[in-house]
Design an enzyme around this catalytic site. Structure first.
Site, PDB file in Angstrom:
ATOM      1  CD  GLU A 255      -3.041  -1.113   0.639  1.00  0.00           C
ATOM      2  OE1 GLU A 255      -3.357  -0.035   0.129  1.00  0.00           O
ATOM      3  OE2 GLU A 255      -3.722  -2.147   0.521  1.00  0.00           O
ATOM      4  CB  CYS A 289      -1.661   7.216   1.179  1.00  0.00           C
ATOM      5  SG  CYS A 289      -2.965   6.305   1.975  1.00  0.00           S
ATOM      6  CD  GLU A 385       2.429  10.313  -1.297  1.00  0.00           C
ATOM      7  OE1 GLU A 385       3.567   9.815  -1.260  1.00  0.00           O
ATOM      8  OE2 GLU A 385       1.440   9.757  -0.803  1.00  0.00           O
TER       9      GLU A 385
HETATM   10  P1  NAP Z   1       8.432   5.170   4.565  1.00  0.00           P
HETATM   11  O1  NAP Z   1       9.654   5.976   4.684  1.00  0.00           O
HETATM   12  O2  NAP Z   1       8.323   4.195   3.481  1.00  0.00           O
HETATM   13  O3  NAP Z   1       8.223   4.492   6.012  1.00  0.00           O
HETATM   14  C1  NAP Z   1       7.174   3.634   6.274  1.00  0.00           C
HETATM   15  C2  NAP Z   1       7.665   2.458   7.094  1.00  0.00           C
HETATM   16  O4  NAP Z   1       8.722   1.816   6.399  1.00  0.00           O
HETATM   17  C3  NAP Z   1       8.224   2.841   8.455  1.00  0.00           C
HETATM   18  O5  NAP Z   1       7.882   1.840   9.388  1.00  0.00           O
HETATM   19  C4  NAP Z   1       9.717   2.853   8.218  1.00  0.00           C
HETATM   20  O6  NAP Z   1      10.446   2.565   9.396  1.00  0.00           O
HETATM   21  C5  NAP Z   1       9.859   1.704   7.251  1.00  0.00           C
HETATM   22  N1  NAP Z   1      11.060   1.724   6.437  1.00  0.00           N
HETATM   23  C6  NAP Z   1      11.813   2.782   6.065  1.00  0.00           C
HETATM   24  N2  NAP Z   1      12.855   2.365   5.317  1.00  0.00           N
HETATM   25  C7  NAP Z   1      12.766   1.010   5.233  1.00  0.00           C
HETATM   26  C8  NAP Z   1      13.557  -0.009   4.614  1.00  0.00           C
HETATM   27  N3  NAP Z   1      14.651   0.281   3.917  1.00  0.00           N
HETATM   28  N4  NAP Z   1      13.145  -1.290   4.742  1.00  0.00           N
HETATM   29  C9  NAP Z   1      12.052  -1.601   5.446  1.00  0.00           C
HETATM   30  N5  NAP Z   1      11.274  -0.696   6.062  1.00  0.00           N
HETATM   31  C10 NAP Z   1      11.618   0.604   5.942  1.00  0.00           C
HETATM   32  O7  NAP Z   1       7.142   6.058   4.406  1.00  0.00           O
HETATM   33  P2  NAP Z   1       6.852   7.499   4.943  1.00  0.00           P
HETATM   34  O8  NAP Z   1       7.294   8.428   3.886  1.00  0.00           O
HETATM   35  O9  NAP Z   1       7.319   7.695   6.322  1.00  0.00           O
HETATM   36  O10 NAP Z   1       5.257   7.374   5.004  1.00  0.00           O
HETATM   37  C11 NAP Z   1       4.409   7.987   4.168  1.00  0.00           C
HETATM   38  C12 NAP Z   1       4.164   7.172   2.892  1.00  0.00           C
HETATM   39  O11 NAP Z   1       3.256   6.130   3.176  1.00  0.00           O
HETATM   40  C13 NAP Z   1       3.522   8.007   1.833  1.00  0.00           C
HETATM   41  O12 NAP Z   1       4.085   7.770   0.582  1.00  0.00           O
HETATM   42  C14 NAP Z   1       2.085   7.539   1.858  1.00  0.00           C
HETATM   43  O13 NAP Z   1       1.377   7.753   0.672  1.00  0.00           O
HETATM   44  C15 NAP Z   1       2.240   6.120   2.197  1.00  0.00           C
HETATM   45  N6  NAP Z   1       0.996   5.577   2.739  1.00  0.00           N
HETATM   46  C16 NAP Z   1       0.279   4.738   1.948  1.00  0.00           C
HETATM   47  C17 NAP Z   1      -0.924   4.230   2.398  1.00  0.00           C
HETATM   48  C18 NAP Z   1      -1.727   3.307   1.553  1.00  0.00           C
HETATM   49  O14 NAP Z   1      -2.579   2.615   2.081  1.00  0.00           O
HETATM   50  N7  NAP Z   1      -1.498   3.217   0.256  1.00  0.00           N
HETATM   51  C19 NAP Z   1      -1.393   4.567   3.669  1.00  0.00           C
HETATM   52  C20 NAP Z   1      -0.632   5.429   4.448  1.00  0.00           C
HETATM   53  C21 NAP Z   1       0.573   5.924   3.959  1.00  0.00           C
HETATM   54  P3  NAP Z   1      11.179   3.682  10.313  1.00  0.00           P
HETATM   55  O15 NAP Z   1      10.152   4.687  10.662  1.00  0.00           O
HETATM   56  O16 NAP Z   1      11.614   2.927  11.488  1.00  0.00           O
HETATM   57  O17 NAP Z   1      12.270   4.255   9.471  1.00  0.00           O
END
Ligand code: NAP
Length: 482
Positions: A255, A289, A385
């Protein structure tokens, strides 16, 4: 943080129904995003400790899968009851670590809980099939079985709901789940874990591990005991996890990011469209998102729209989430910088600032609700985004043009449009390239409908009967009766 039930605030990982610090003693600090005060610590677990949780789950899942769906549902309902009983404390924990207004935290917890109740019941409806055979001696049966031990990685923007919509279907059908919550918002997850134990969930069925994301992500995607990985977060990390999972061909749900168009046709009920837009754009300070990311307004109503929209946006209150304003802070300094950079780039290239455009004078972690117009394709904001409370408003002339523009993105999560013309509604709904389309409403998420994307917004669905399939495998049984 003043809680009626202080035992909900856990600063340890949950493994095998016991609370663990890292053996190394390493910790990660967690801060309140509104005032940057430290609110607690979580363990920085080692790879061996994470693998230990997987071993525990592998044993525990065997017994859990042999319980009846009704027995599992009873436990899930007890868990949901406890979440309801502790709703105010859970909301305080969420607002302290995530920043969102308390009323939004409360509504997220209700929403999170709706998945637990829904899947507790849906787990009783895992029907197989009997397929009419081509020969009288044959019988064809389809059995649905739990996929096994699952893992998930969740983001900070919905610290509870992103967890329950993965955990509840997994547990309901007999899987075990290991959660890695976002390191910025781990306490909501740990509080849910505390209540799950209290509800009687057997050890090892729900575990919550904390630590370095790269290391945990690598283990989750490469370990053969993990049969399914569900991830919500950025497209960048989603692609990385998919690549890492390829050698084990792990079942995945991704997602990922979105870039939702929000289209207002000239026959729309304008006041309703503006209310919907405000909900979609400024909820959670624009950090969802499914947020409206590009607003398209038909030329004939543009001036009236802009005047009404601006008046409403200027009336939104901004401040500390604990004081329940309409909008609160962004998640961290990096998010503020990204917001400012997107805006500066747009203004430097000729965009017009209608309102907002800076942080709040008294609250430097809060970005004001912002509107800009005169956006051109060379601006970063036309494609990124945004994940912040900036509404870029574009003008369009006709349906064909706006559909082309709406689809001109690698993302395909949510889309919104407002019209009262039924024929147009069908045309637009069918042609928008996305996993979810909302007509005449700014809110579309519910536990009873399938949530998910297409294109680079990922694949897999959460919520509804489709959300259950993500945690099941199909076994075809061919019987020769002779
Ligand atoms: P992110 O950087 O991808 O982080 C999300 C999760 O992934 C966190 O738990 C983070 O852990 C972990 N993570 C980071 N780097 C990683 C790696 N190399 N390997 C494994 N896990 C890793 O996302 P974000 O930017 O904080 O969050 C917002 C994003 O989520 C946006 O793009 C949004 O659109 C998307 N989102 C999508 C949905 C949907 O249902 N489609 C819903 C909500 C949000 P740490 O925090 O410990 O680094």
């Amino acid at each position: 943080m003043k809680l009626q039930n202080p035992s909900l605030f856990r600063e340890r990982a949950l493994i095998d129904n016991t609370w663990h610090s890292a053996q190394s003693g390493d910790t990660i600090d967690v801060f309140n995003p509104f005032n940057h005060q430290k609110i607690g610590i979580i363990p920085n677990l080692s790879a061996d400790e994470v693998r230990g949780a997987i071993a525990t789950a592998t044993t525990a899942q065997q017994a859990w899968s042999k319980k009846t769906a009704h027995e599992r549902a009873d436990i899930l309902h007890r868990w949901a009851d406890l979440i309801d009983d502790n709703l105010d404390d859970l909301a305080i924990i969420m607002t302290s670590e995530q920043g969102k207004p308390l009323k939004e935290s409360q509504s997220e917890i209700r929403y999170a809980n709706s998945f637990i109740r829904f899947f507790a019941e849906e787990g009783k409806r895992v029907y197989g099939d009997t397929i009419p055979a081509k020969s009288t001696n044959l019988r064809h049966i389809v059995l649905k079985e739990p996929v096994g031990v699952c893992a998930c990685i969740t983001p900070w923007n919905f610290p509870s709901a992103m967890i329950t919509r993965k955990v509840a279907p997994a547990l309901a059908v007999g899987c075990a789940m290991i959660v890695k919550p976002d390191s910025q918002t781990p306490f909501s997850a740990l509080a849910l874990g505390k209540l799950a134990i209290q509800a009687g969930l057997p050890a090892g069925i729900l575990q919550i591990v904390t630590g370095q994301a790269e290391m945990i992500g690598e283990i989750f995607s490469t370990d053969n005991h993990i049969k399914k990985l569900s991830f919500t977060g950025s497209t960048r990390v989603g692609k990385l996890l998919m690549a890492q999972s390829a050698p084990t061909l792990k079942k995945l749900s991704l997602e990922l990011g979105g870039n939702a168009p929000f289209i207002i046709f000239d026959d729309a009920n304008l006041d309703e469209a503006i209310n919907g837009l405000i909900m979609s754009k400024y909820r959670n300070a624009g950090q969802t998102c499914v947020c409206a990311n590009r607003v398209y307004v038909q030329r004939g109503i543009f001036e009236t729209f802009l005047e009404k929209f601006t008046t409403k946006v200027r009336s939104l209150t901004v401040g500390n989430g604990m004081d329940n304003p309409d909008m609160a802070c962004l998640i961290n300094e990096q998010a503020l910088q990204k917001t400012q950079a997107l805006l500066s780039d747009a203004l430097a290239k000729g965009a017009t600032l209608i309102t907002g455009g800076s942080t709040h004078t008294d609250y430097p972690t809060c970005f004001l609700p912002t509107i800009i117009t005169n956006i051109t394709e060379d601006m970063d904001i036309a494609h990124a985004e945004i994940f912040a409370p900036i509404a870029p408003v574009f003008v369009f002339d006709d349906e064909e043009e706006v559909i082309k523009k709406a689809n001109a993105t690698p993302y395909g999560l949510a889309s919104y449009f407002y019209t009262q013309n039924h024929a147009r509604a069908w045309r637009v709904a069918e042609r928008l390239e996305c996993g979810m389309v909302a007509q005449n409403t700014g809110l579309l998420s519910t536990e009873v409908a399938p949530f998910g994307g297409i294109k680079e917004s990922g694949f897999g669905r959460e919520g509804s009967k489709y959300g259950l399939d993500e945690y099941l495998t199909i076994k075809y049984w061919c019987i020769n009766m002779e």
